[in-house]
Design a protein around this motif. Structure first.
Motif, PDB file in Angstrom:
ATOM      1  N   THR A 178      33.511  30.429  42.654  1.00 27.31           N
ATOM      2  CA  THR A 178      33.676  29.588  43.513  1.00 27.31           C
ATOM      3  C   THR A 178      34.547  30.521  44.601  1.00 27.31           C
ATOM      4  O   THR A 178      35.403  31.229  44.453  1.00 27.31           O
ATOM      5  N   LYS A 179      34.672  29.800  46.006  1.00 26.82           N
ATOM      6  CA  LYS A 179      35.509  30.292  47.034  1.00 26.82           C
ATOM      7  C   LYS A 179      36.862  30.231  46.504  1.00 26.82           C
ATOM      8  O   LYS A 179      37.921  30.845  46.902  1.00 26.82           O
ATOM      9  N   GLU A 180      37.231  28.941  45.858  1.00 27.79           N
ATOM     10  CA  GLU A 180      38.521  28.846  45.699  1.00 27.79           C
ATOM     11  C   GLU A 180      39.030  29.561  44.493  1.00 27.79           C
ATOM     12  O   GLU A 180      40.273  30.190  44.844  1.00 27.79           O
ATOM     13  N   ALA A 181      38.422  30.167  43.508  1.00 28.97           N
ATOM     14  CA  ALA A 181      38.575  31.195  42.634  1.00 28.97           C
ATOM     15  C   ALA A 181      39.024  32.408  43.595  1.00 28.97           C
ATOM     16  O   ALA A 181      40.098  33.079  43.306  1.00 28.97           O
ATOM     17  N   GLN A 182      38.343  32.871  44.543  1.00 27.79           N
ATOM     18  CA  GLN A 182      38.284  33.976  44.992  1.00 27.79           C
ATOM     19  C   GLN A 182      39.665  33.915  45.886  1.00 27.79           C
ATOM     20  O   GLN A 182      40.518  34.715  45.875  1.00 27.79           O
ATOM     21  N   ALA A 183      39.991  32.914  46.561  1.00 27.02           N
ATOM     22  CA  ALA A 183      41.130  32.648  47.343  1.00 27.02           C
ATOM     23  C   ALA A 183      42.417  32.533  46.446  1.00 27.02           C
ATOM     24  O   ALA A 183      43.686  33.300  46.817  1.00 27.02           O
ATOM     25  N   SER A 184      42.376  32.135  45.273  1.00 30.42           N
ATOM     26  CA  SER A 184      43.511  31.857  44.461  1.00 30.42           C
ATOM     27  C   SER A 184      43.715  33.452  43.983  1.00 30.42           C
ATOM     28  O   SER A 184      45.275  33.545  43.945  1.00 30.42           O
ATOM     29  N   PHE A 185      42.832  33.910  43.468  1.00 32.07           N
ATOM     30  CA  PHE A 185      43.211  35.313  42.719  1.00 32.07           C
ATOM     31  C   PHE A 185      43.800  36.090  43.905  1.00 32.07           C
ATOM     32  O   PHE A 185      44.800  36.762  43.474  1.00 32.07           O
ATOM     33  N   ALA A 186      43.269  36.080  44.998  1.00 34.17           N
ATOM     34  CA  ALA A 186      43.549  37.002  45.995  1.00 34.17           C
ATOM     35  C   ALA A 186      45.094  36.540  46.447  1.00 34.17           C
ATOM     36  O   ALA A 186      45.827  37.658  46.765  1.00 34.17           O
ATOM     37  N   GLU A 187      45.420  35.526  46.699  1.00 30.82           N
ATOM     38  CA  GLU A 187      46.725  34.989  46.847  1.00 30.82           C
ATOM     39  C   GLU A 187      47.944  35.406  45.797  1.00 30.82           C
ATOM     40  O   GLU A 187      48.741  35.643  46.130  1.00 30.82           O
ATOM     41  N   LEU A 188      47.337  35.136  44.599  1.00 28.41           N
ATOM     42  CA  LEU A 188      48.256  35.734  43.482  1.00 28.41           C
ATOM     43  C   LEU A 188      48.659  37.230  43.511  1.00 28.41           C
ATOM     44  O   LEU A 188      49.724  37.610  43.275  1.00 28.41           O
ATOM     45  N   TYR A 234      48.831  51.845  29.257  1.00 27.88           N
ATOM     46  CA  TYR A 234      47.532  52.251  28.521  1.00 27.88           C
ATOM     47  C   TYR A 234      46.656  52.759  29.560  1.00 27.88           C
ATOM     48  O   TYR A 234      46.551  52.617  30.580  1.00 27.88           O
ATOM     49  N   ASP A 235      45.919  53.889  28.566  1.00 32.43           N
ATOM     50  CA  ASP A 235      44.814  54.514  29.435  1.00 32.43           C
ATOM     51  C   ASP A 235      43.631  53.910  29.051  1.00 32.43           C
ATOM     52  O   ASP A 235      43.774  53.222  27.685  1.00 32.43           O
ATOM     53  N   ASP A 236      42.378  54.038  29.427  1.00 32.23           N
ATOM     54  CA  ASP A 236      41.243  53.438  29.121  1.00 32.23           C
ATOM     55  C   ASP A 236      41.085  53.406  27.588  1.00 32.23           C
ATOM     56  O   ASP A 236      40.433  52.582  27.012  1.00 32.23           O
ATOM     57  N   PRO A 237      40.952  54.663  26.740  1.00 31.98           N
ATOM     58  CA  PRO A 237      40.772  54.772  25.323  1.00 31.98           C
ATOM     59  C   PRO A 237      41.697  53.981  24.446  1.00 31.98           C
ATOM     60  O   PRO A 237      41.403  53.328  23.408  1.00 31.98           O
ATOM     61  N   ASP A 238      43.101  53.543  24.983  1.00 31.44           N
ATOM     62  CA  ASP A 238      43.823  52.850  24.188  1.00 31.44           C
ATOM     63  C   ASP A 238      43.517  51.178  24.103  1.00 31.44           C
ATOM     64  O   ASP A 238      44.332  50.612  23.317  1.00 31.44           O
ATOM     65  N   TRP A 239      42.614  50.736  25.009  1.00 31.78           N
ATOM     66  CA  TRP A 239      42.351  49.574  24.978  1.00 31.78           C
ATOM     67  C   TRP A 239      41.771  49.003  23.892  1.00 31.78           C
ATOM     68  O   TRP A 239      41.704  47.527  23.653  1.00 31.78           O
ATOM     69  N   GLY A 240      41.026  49.629  23.228  1.00 35.92           N
ATOM     70  CA  GLY A 240      40.187  49.030  21.938  1.00 35.92           C
ATOM     71  C   GLY A 240      40.851  48.157  21.042  1.00 35.92           C
ATOM     72  O   GLY A 240      40.228  47.111  20.372  1.00 35.92           O
ATOM     73  N   HIS A 241      42.276  48.537  20.633  1.00 33.81           N
ATOM     74  CA  HIS A 241      42.768  47.470  19.553  1.00 33.81           C
ATOM     75  C   HIS A 241      43.534  46.197  20.322  1.00 33.81           C
ATOM     76  O   HIS A 241      44.364  45.596  19.550  1.00 33.81           O
ATOM     77  N   THR A 242      43.592  46.188  21.393  1.00 34.76           N
ATOM     78  CA  THR A 242      44.567  45.239  22.363  1.00 34.76           C
ATOM     79  C   THR A 242      43.700  43.903  22.510  1.00 34.76           C
ATOM     80  O   THR A 242      42.720  43.827  22.907  1.00 34.76           O
ATOM     81  N   PRO A 243      44.281  42.662  22.049  1.00 37.08           N
ATOM     82  CA  PRO A 243      43.615  41.340  22.210  1.00 37.08           C
ATOM     83  C   PRO A 243      43.858  41.126  23.644  1.00 37.08           C
ATOM     84  O   PRO A 243      44.860  41.537  24.322  1.00 37.08           O
ATOM     85  N   ILE A 244      42.649  40.698  24.216  1.00 32.27           N
ATOM     86  CA  ILE A 244      42.617  40.604  25.655  1.00 32.27           C
ATOM     87  C   ILE A 244      41.588  39.313  26.108  1.00 32.27           C
ATOM     88  O   ILE A 244      40.540  39.227  25.310  1.00 32.27           O
ATOM     89  N   VAL A 245      41.907  38.640  27.072  1.00 34.09           N
ATOM     90  CA  VAL A 245      41.061  37.590  27.511  1.00 34.09           C
ATOM     91  C   VAL A 245      40.828  37.786  29.125  1.00 34.09           C
ATOM     92  O   VAL A 245      41.669  37.944  29.747  1.00 34.09           O
ATOM     93  N   THR A 246      39.647  38.054  29.465  1.00 37.61           N
ATOM     94  CA  THR A 246      39.135  38.308  30.889  1.00 37.61           C
ATOM     95  C   THR A 246      38.547  37.266  31.646  1.00 37.61           C
ATOM     96  O   THR A 246      37.589  36.454  31.266  1.00 37.61           O
ATOM     97  N   TYR A 247      39.127  37.179  32.831  1.00 31.69           N
ATOM     98  CA  TYR A 247      38.378  36.132  33.834  1.00 31.69           C
ATOM     99  C   TYR A 247      38.191  37.133  35.028  1.00 31.69           C
ATOM    100  O   TYR A 247      38.615  37.828  35.571  1.00 31.69           O
ATOM    101  N   LYS A 248      36.873  36.730  35.647  1.00 36.60           N
ATOM    102  CA  LYS A 248      36.410  37.356  36.710  1.00 36.60           C
ATOM    103  C   LYS A 248      36.047  36.413  37.741  1.00 36.60           C
ATOM    104  O   LYS A 248      35.372  35.401  37.288  1.00 36.60           O
ATOM    105  N   THR A 249      36.213  36.745  38.914  1.00 36.92           N
ATOM    106  CA  THR A 249      35.986  35.747  40.356  1.00 36.92           C
ATOM    107  C   THR A 249      34.385  35.471  40.052  1.00 36.92           C
ATOM    108  O   THR A 249      34.001  34.508  40.454  1.00 36.92           O
ATOM    109  N   SER A 250      33.678  36.625  39.893  1.00 38.78           N
ATOM    110  CA  SER A 250      32.174  36.389  40.079  1.00 38.78           C
ATOM    111  C   SER A 250      31.709  35.363  38.845  1.00 38.78           C
ATOM    112  O   SER A 250      30.834  34.527  39.094  1.00 38.78           O
ATOM    113  N   ASP A 251      32.563  35.429  37.657  1.00 38.99           N
ATOM    114  CA  ASP A 251      32.040  34.493  36.701  1.00 38.99           C
ATOM    115  C   ASP A 251      32.333  32.906  36.955  1.00 38.99           C
ATOM    116  O   ASP A 251      31.700  32.349  36.635  1.00 38.99           O
ATOM    117  N   ILE A 252      33.587  32.964  37.608  1.00 39.86           N
ATOM    118  CA  ILE A 252      33.982  31.461  38.063  1.00 39.86           C
ATOM    119  C   ILE A 252      32.960  31.070  39.249  1.00 39.86           C
ATOM    120  O   ILE A 252      32.486  29.823  39.330  1.00 39.86           O
TER     121      ILE A 252
END
Length: 119
Positions: A87-97, A67-85
Motif C-alpha cells: 500500500t502507499k500508506e505502508a511506503q509513506a509510513s515506513f519512509a516517515e519512520l 552483526y555481519d551477514d553470516p551472524d544472522w543465522g541464529h537470531t530470531p527475526i520477523v521481517t516486514y517489507k513494503t512490497s509485501d504490504i
C-alpha cells in the motif's frame, strides 16, 4: 490497514518513546528501541523498498547492530517489507519512520533548535 502499518504510525505519533537509535553494520540500517523494550531496525534499499525487522530474542541492540551477514543465522527475526504490504500508506509510513530515525542519528533536533534560537 495492516497491523504493522498501524504500529509504525503509532511509533511515529509517539516518537518520544523511540530511544537508542544506532547505525548498523550496513550504515543504511538503523536500529532502535520502542518503549525501551521492543527492538527494531529499518532499512531502505536502492529501489526504495523499506524493510522493517523486529527482534524478539534476548540479543542486545548494540550486538544486533554489529552483526555481519553470516551472524544472522541464529537470531530470531520477523521481517516486514513494503512490497509485501503493497500500500502507499505502508511506503509513506515506513519512509516517515526512517526519516525520524535518521534525524535522531545526526542530532537534527539539537541542530535545528540551535539555528532557531538565533532568530
Amino acid at each position: 490497514m495492516s497491523k504493522v502499518v498501524q504500529a509504525v504510525n503509532a511509533m511515529i505519533i509517539h516518537a518520544d518513546l523511540i530511544t537508542g537509535v544506532i547505525q548498523g553494520q550496513d550504515r543504511g540500517e538503523l536500529f532502535f528501541l520502542y518503549k525501551g523494550k521492543h527492538k527494531w531496525s529499518i532499512r531502505v534499499d536502492h529501489s526504495g523498498e523499506y524493510y522493517l525487522w523486529y527482534y524478539p530474542g534476548d540479543a542486545e541492540l548494540a550486538d544486533l547492530a554489529a552483526y555481519d551477514d553470516p551472524d544472522w543465522g541464529h537470531t530470531p527475526i520477523v521481517t516486514y517489507k513494503t512490497s509485501d504490504i503493497g500500500t502507499k500508506e505502508a511506503q509513506a509510513s515506513f519512509a516517515e519512520l526512517y526519516g525520524i530515525l535518521k534525524e535522531r542519528i545526526y542530532g537534527m533536533n539539537e541542530v535545528l533548535d540551535d539555528i532557531i534560537s538565533d532568530t
